[in-house]
Design an enzyme around this catalytic site. Structure first.
Site, PDB file in Angstrom:
ATOM      1  N   ARG A  41       0.805  -1.088  -0.075  1.00  0.00           N
ATOM      2  CA  ARG A  41       0.096  -0.247   0.012  1.00  0.00           C
ATOM      3  C   ARG A  41       0.918   1.282   0.166  1.00  0.00           C
ATOM      4  O   ARG A  41       1.651   1.355   0.860  1.00  0.00           O
ATOM      5  CB  ARG A  41      -0.968  -0.145   1.264  1.00  0.00           C
ATOM      6  CG  ARG A  41      -1.808  -1.351   1.550  1.00  0.00           C
ATOM      7  CD  ARG A  41      -3.064  -1.273   0.610  1.00  0.00           C
ATOM      8  NE  ARG A  41      -3.544  -2.495   0.618  1.00  0.00           N
ATOM      9  CZ  ARG A  41      -4.900  -2.689   1.037  1.00  0.00           C
ATOM     10  NH1 ARG A  41      -5.419  -1.771   2.044  1.00  0.00           N
ATOM     11  NH2 ARG A  41      -5.519  -3.616   0.926  1.00  0.00           N
TER      12      ARG A  41
ATOM     13  N   SER B  29     -11.438  -6.394   7.042  1.00  0.00           N
ATOM     14  CA  SER B  29     -12.607  -6.129   6.456  1.00  0.00           C
ATOM     15  C   SER B  29     -12.998  -7.064   5.200  1.00  0.00           C
ATOM     16  O   SER B  29     -12.070  -7.822   4.530  1.00  0.00           O
ATOM     17  CB  SER B  29     -12.548  -4.555   5.599  1.00  0.00           C
ATOM     18  OG  SER B  29     -11.534  -4.639   4.601  1.00  0.00           O
TER      19      SER B  29
ATOM     20  N   GLU C 211      -9.057  -1.032  12.927  1.00  0.00           N
ATOM     21  CA  GLU C 211      -9.474  -2.055  12.073  1.00  0.00           C
ATOM     22  C   GLU C 211      -8.615  -3.385  11.796  1.00  0.00           C
ATOM     23  O   GLU C 211      -7.334  -2.951  11.492  1.00  0.00           O
ATOM     24  CB  GLU C 211      -9.896  -1.389  10.701  1.00  0.00           C
ATOM     25  CG  GLU C 211     -10.494  -2.323   9.706  1.00  0.00           C
ATOM     26  CD  GLU C 211     -10.112  -1.765   8.218  1.00  0.00           C
ATOM     27  OE1 GLU C 211     -10.431  -0.560   8.120  1.00  0.00           O
ATOM     28  OE2 GLU C 211      -9.841  -2.536   7.288  1.00  0.00           O
TER      29      GLU C 211
ATOM     30  N   ARG D 211      -1.559  -6.036  12.287  1.00  0.00           N
ATOM     31  CA  ARG D 211      -2.932  -5.369  13.241  1.00  0.00           C
ATOM     32  C   ARG D 211      -3.272  -6.407  14.167  1.00  0.00           C
ATOM     33  O   ARG D 211      -3.337  -5.959  15.206  1.00  0.00           O
ATOM     34  CB  ARG D 211      -3.845  -4.867  12.237  1.00  0.00           C
ATOM     35  CG  ARG D 211      -3.646  -3.874  11.348  1.00  0.00           C
ATOM     36  CD  ARG D 211      -3.999  -2.787  11.676  1.00  0.00           C
ATOM     37  NE  ARG D 211      -3.979  -1.409  10.760  1.00  0.00           N
ATOM     38  CZ  ARG D 211      -4.968  -0.854  10.152  1.00  0.00           C
ATOM     39  NH1 ARG D 211      -6.043  -1.307   9.896  1.00  0.00           N
ATOM     40  NH2 ARG D 211      -4.380   0.221   9.201  1.00  0.00           N
TER      41      ARG D 211
ATOM     42  N   ARG E 152      -0.418   2.641  12.729  1.00  0.00           N
ATOM     43  CA  ARG E 152      -1.026   1.454  12.423  1.00  0.00           C
ATOM     44  C   ARG E 152      -1.209   1.257  11.068  1.00  0.00           C
ATOM     45  O   ARG E 152      -1.659   0.429  10.566  1.00  0.00           O
ATOM     46  CB  ARG E 152      -2.596   1.400  13.167  1.00  0.00           C
ATOM     47  CG  ARG E 152      -3.301   2.687  12.599  1.00  0.00           C
ATOM     48  CD  ARG E 152      -4.797   2.649  13.076  1.00  0.00           C
ATOM     49  NE  ARG E 152      -5.816   3.185  12.301  1.00  0.00           N
ATOM     50  CZ  ARG E 152      -5.513   4.602  12.146  1.00  0.00           C
ATOM     51  NH1 ARG E 152      -4.693   5.395  12.636  1.00  0.00           N
ATOM     52  NH2 ARG E 152      -6.514   5.049  11.103  1.00  0.00           N
ATOM     53  N   HIS E 153      -0.339   1.990  10.183  1.00  0.00           N
ATOM     54  CA  HIS E 153      -0.085   1.884   9.015  1.00  0.00           C
ATOM     55  C   HIS E 153       1.376   1.474   8.418  1.00  0.00           C
ATOM     56  O   HIS E 153       2.483   1.879   9.128  1.00  0.00           O
ATOM     57  CB  HIS E 153      -0.581   2.925   7.987  1.00  0.00           C
ATOM     58  CG  HIS E 153      -1.756   3.246   8.142  1.00  0.00           C
ATOM     59  ND1 HIS E 153      -2.633   4.010   8.950  1.00  0.00           N
ATOM     60  CD2 HIS E 153      -3.038   2.779   7.206  1.00  0.00           C
ATOM     61  CE1 HIS E 153      -3.985   4.119   8.633  1.00  0.00           C
ATOM     62  NE2 HIS E 153      -4.147   3.204   7.667  1.00  0.00           N
TER      63      HIS E 153
ATOM     64  N   GLU F 272       0.494   4.147   0.870  1.00  0.00           N
ATOM     65  CA  GLU F 272       0.066   5.098   1.713  1.00  0.00           C
ATOM     66  C   GLU F 272       1.089   6.289   1.926  1.00  0.00           C
ATOM     67  O   GLU F 272       2.151   5.893   2.590  1.00  0.00           O
ATOM     68  CB  GLU F 272      -0.607   4.617   3.204  1.00  0.00           C
ATOM     69  CG  GLU F 272      -1.212   3.113   2.906  1.00  0.00           C
ATOM     70  CD  GLU F 272      -2.405   3.032   3.472  1.00  0.00           C
ATOM     71  OE1 GLU F 272      -3.213   4.148   3.633  1.00  0.00           O
ATOM     72  OE2 GLU F 272      -3.040   2.062   3.510  1.00  0.00           O
TER      73      GLU F 272
HETATM   74  P1  AMO Z   1      -8.497  -3.549   3.179  1.00  0.00           P
HETATM   75  O1  AMO Z   1      -7.830  -2.640   2.303  1.00  0.00           O
HETATM   76  O2  AMO Z   1      -9.408  -3.094   4.594  1.00  0.00           O
HETATM   77  O3  AMO Z   1      -9.452  -4.721   2.504  1.00  0.00           O
HETATM   78  O4  AMO Z   1      -7.333  -4.367   3.766  1.00  0.00           O
HETATM   79  C1  AMO Z   1      -7.390  -5.552   4.916  1.00  0.00           C
HETATM   80  C2  AMO Z   1      -6.658  -5.535   6.190  1.00  0.00           C
HETATM   81  O5  AMO Z   1      -5.415  -5.512   5.792  1.00  0.00           O
HETATM   82  C3  AMO Z   1      -4.704  -4.621   6.683  1.00  0.00           C
HETATM   83  N1  AMO Z   1      -4.191  -3.345   6.164  1.00  0.00           N
HETATM   84  C4  AMO Z   1      -2.952  -2.742   6.593  1.00  0.00           C
HETATM   85  N2  AMO Z   1      -2.481  -3.040   7.834  1.00  0.00           N
HETATM   86  C5  AMO Z   1      -1.531  -2.153   7.957  1.00  0.00           C
HETATM   87  N3  AMO Z   1      -1.042  -1.066   7.114  1.00  0.00           N
HETATM   88  C6  AMO Z   1      -1.700  -0.983   6.071  1.00  0.00           C
HETATM   89  N4  AMO Z   1      -1.685   0.096   5.253  1.00  0.00           N
HETATM   90  C7  AMO Z   1      -2.939  -1.653   5.503  1.00  0.00           C
HETATM   91  N5  AMO Z   1      -3.634  -1.478   4.836  1.00  0.00           N
HETATM   92  C8  AMO Z   1      -4.562  -2.975   4.966  1.00  0.00           C
HETATM   93  C9  AMO Z   1      -5.788  -4.255   7.808  1.00  0.00           C
HETATM   94  C10 AMO Z   1      -7.081  -4.188   7.010  1.00  0.00           C
HETATM   95  O6  AMO Z   1      -8.212  -4.422   7.811  1.00  0.00           O
HETATM   96  N6  AMO Z   1      -9.669  -6.902  -0.689  1.00  0.00           N
HETATM   97  C11 AMO Z   1      -9.904  -6.264   0.848  1.00  0.00           C
HETATM   98  C12 AMO Z   1     -10.439  -7.364   1.796  1.00  0.00           C
HETATM   99  C13 AMO Z   1     -11.632  -8.216   1.217  1.00  0.00           C
HETATM  100  O7  AMO Z   1     -12.774  -7.660   1.266  1.00  0.00           O
HETATM  101  O8  AMO Z   1     -11.482  -9.510   1.180  1.00  0.00           O
HETATM  102  C14 AMO Z   1      -8.982  -5.510   1.460  1.00  0.00           C
HETATM  103  O9  AMO Z   1      -7.783  -5.598   1.010  1.00  0.00           O
HETATM  104  O10 AMO Z   1      -5.910  -5.029   8.739  1.00  0.00           O
END
Ligand code: AMO
Length: 430
Positions: A212, A356, A353, A404, A220-221, A214
């Site tokens: 990602r 999801s 979170e 997480r 938490r990211h 970001e």
């Molecule tokens: P989403 O984008 O919510 O959903 O990501 C799912 C889970 O991945 C973790 N996560 C992260 N943890 C830390 N840093 C980040 N930048 C980060 N991005 C994501 C979180 C998050 O809840 N395709 C959907 C899932 C699905 O619907 O099956 C998805 O990627 O714990």
């Protein structure tokens, strides 16, 4: 016989042992030297009284430097005053590799260091039992997840990490050059796990990296995460939510049973949650946040401050369901009775979170309009869309971030603590 420190007890009084490890501490009192040896399982006190120790062994002990790697052969002696009730009286000490001084980072807990310094010298940081414990528990978490999903009929798969399209709106992609084409690091196995439903697997899971881009720098990211993804046919979002809550309970139970030692190193007592977790709707979550003074419009994603307010009202684990369709990615299935909301959910721990997921749109035409309504071009999703035209079953799934989950379980204040070599906005090395 070769032993780990944890395999020795006062009952072994008189036994011959060989230990390998690092010199954790040295106390040289002149005629008596105490050495604390550390291995991956714990500590042992090595005691060298000058009068009874062989001369060459005593001479070697005098030269020992902290964090050097050694082999020690000796005899166990029950000693109530020593840690764990025993000490080692060495017959032979070999310095296998000497550590330079000064050390870049202290391994004893006496001198606290900043997280950045710790991560810069991560191999030294990881020598600390408290930090090792996180990754020994992480191993158990992944093992339990594999066991649980495999025993529930899920097939482990691996999907490409070099891809040509985005899946999750809202996050940027990392571009890379792929011969003469443009490619990206995958944000999620989303498209592939759905395609595997058309392939007839019915239940798949993947444990792998997601990337990602970001920009924001939070506790938490991360920019590279290990995600546990599942996809399951012939069920709706409620079916996969049940799998998720049962999985969480199983993981906590296993860690509690099998990792007591590491929990102790961390000074933690784990509370094993019980399923089912509470389910609150997005509207109810909004109400809680608004009643506590948060200004937030219907349809917006829930901000960190709103989630902190909502989390303070609920048990540790809870689901937020019935999200606005506009706030979720294109593949989420709109609720047939009220298409403004969709069959998607977030699993929360307090205000964070963890996962999801959603029931997915499985009808081709609906998917095309959903892509278009999000401003995405169906042309970029060719291989994915094809799978929806020749017999795609109804299906649902979720993604759960391992870091997480560890943050929540082990009460870590910063997600970087849960990754061996975290990747963030500023960190590409080590
Ligand atoms: P989403 O984008 O919510 O959903 O990501 C799912 C889970 O991945 C973790 N996560 C992260 N943890 C830390 N840093 C980040 N930048 C980060 N991005 C994501 C979180 C998050 O809840 N395709 C959907 C899932 C699905 O619907 O099956 C998805 O990627 O714990």
């Amino acid at each position: 016989m070769r032993k780990y420190t944890s395999e020795i007890s006062p009952n072994d009084d008189g036994a011959d042992v060989t230990l390998f490890g690092w010199i954790h501490e040295i106390r040289d009192l002149g005629g008596l030297i105490f050495v604390i040896l550390r291995d991956r399982e714990g500590f042992a006190q090595v005691t060298l009284p000058k009068k009874v120790t062989k001369k060459e062994v005593f001479v070697t002990a005098k030269k020992l430097k902290r964090e050097s790697v050694v082999r020690i052969d000796g005899i166990v002696r029950a000693e109530p005053k020593a840690p764990n009730g025993f000490e080692i009286i060495p017959k032979y000490i070999e310095i296998l590799n000497e550590a330079l001084t000064p050390l870049p980072l202290e391994v004893t807990e006496k001198v606290p260091a900043e997280l950045d310094t710790r991560l810069d010298h991560r191999f030294m940081d990881l020598r600390r039992p408290k930090i090792q414990a996180i990754f020994r528990i992480r191993h158990q978490v992944l093992q339990s997840i594999r066991d649980f999903l495999s025993s529930n009929g899920f097939v482990e798969v691996n999907t490409p990490k070099i891809v040509s399209t985005a899946t999750e709106g809202g996050t940027e992609l990392f571009p890379l050059s792929y011969f003469d084409k443009e490619a990206f690091l995958n944000q999620s196995p989303q498209l592939y796990k759905q395609v595997l439903m058309a392939a007839g697997f019915e239940r798949v899971f993947e444990i792998g990296p997601i990337f990602r881009a970001e920009e924001h720098d939070t506790t938490r990211h991360l920019n590279e995460v290990i995600s546990i993804d599942i996809e399951m046919s012939f069920t709706d979002h409620k079916g996969v939510m049940e799998i998720l809550e049962k999985l969480i309970c199983k993981v906590y139970k296993d860690v509690n049973e099998k990792c007591q030692k590491y929990l102790e190193w961390l000074g933690l007592a784990l509370e094993v949650p019980n399923a089912p977790f509470d389910r609150i709707t997005y509207n109810e979550a909004l109400e809680i946040a608004r009643s506590k003074g948060e200004r937030i419009e219907w349809g917006e994603d829930l901000s960190t401050s709103a989630l902190r307010l909502i989390g303070s009202e609920l048990d540790d684990f809870y689901f937020i369901v019935d999200w606005p369709t506009d706030a979720k990615p294109f593949y989420a299935m709109p609720n047939p009775e009220n298409p403004k909301i969709c069959n998607s959910f977030d699993l929360m721990h307090s205000w964070i979170e963890l996962a999801s997921g959603a029931q997915r749109i499985h009808k081709y035409e609906v998917l095309i309009s959903s892509l278009k309504s999000k401003g995405l071009s169906p042309d970029s999703f060719g291989f994915y869309l094809e799978a929806f035209r020749y017999g795609m079953p109804p299906h649902s799934g979720w993604g759960l971030g391992v870091e997480r989950l560890l943050m929540a379980m082990l009460n870590l204040k910063n997600i970087r603590e849960a990754s061996l070599f975290p990747r963030d906005r500023h960190r590409l090395i080590p």
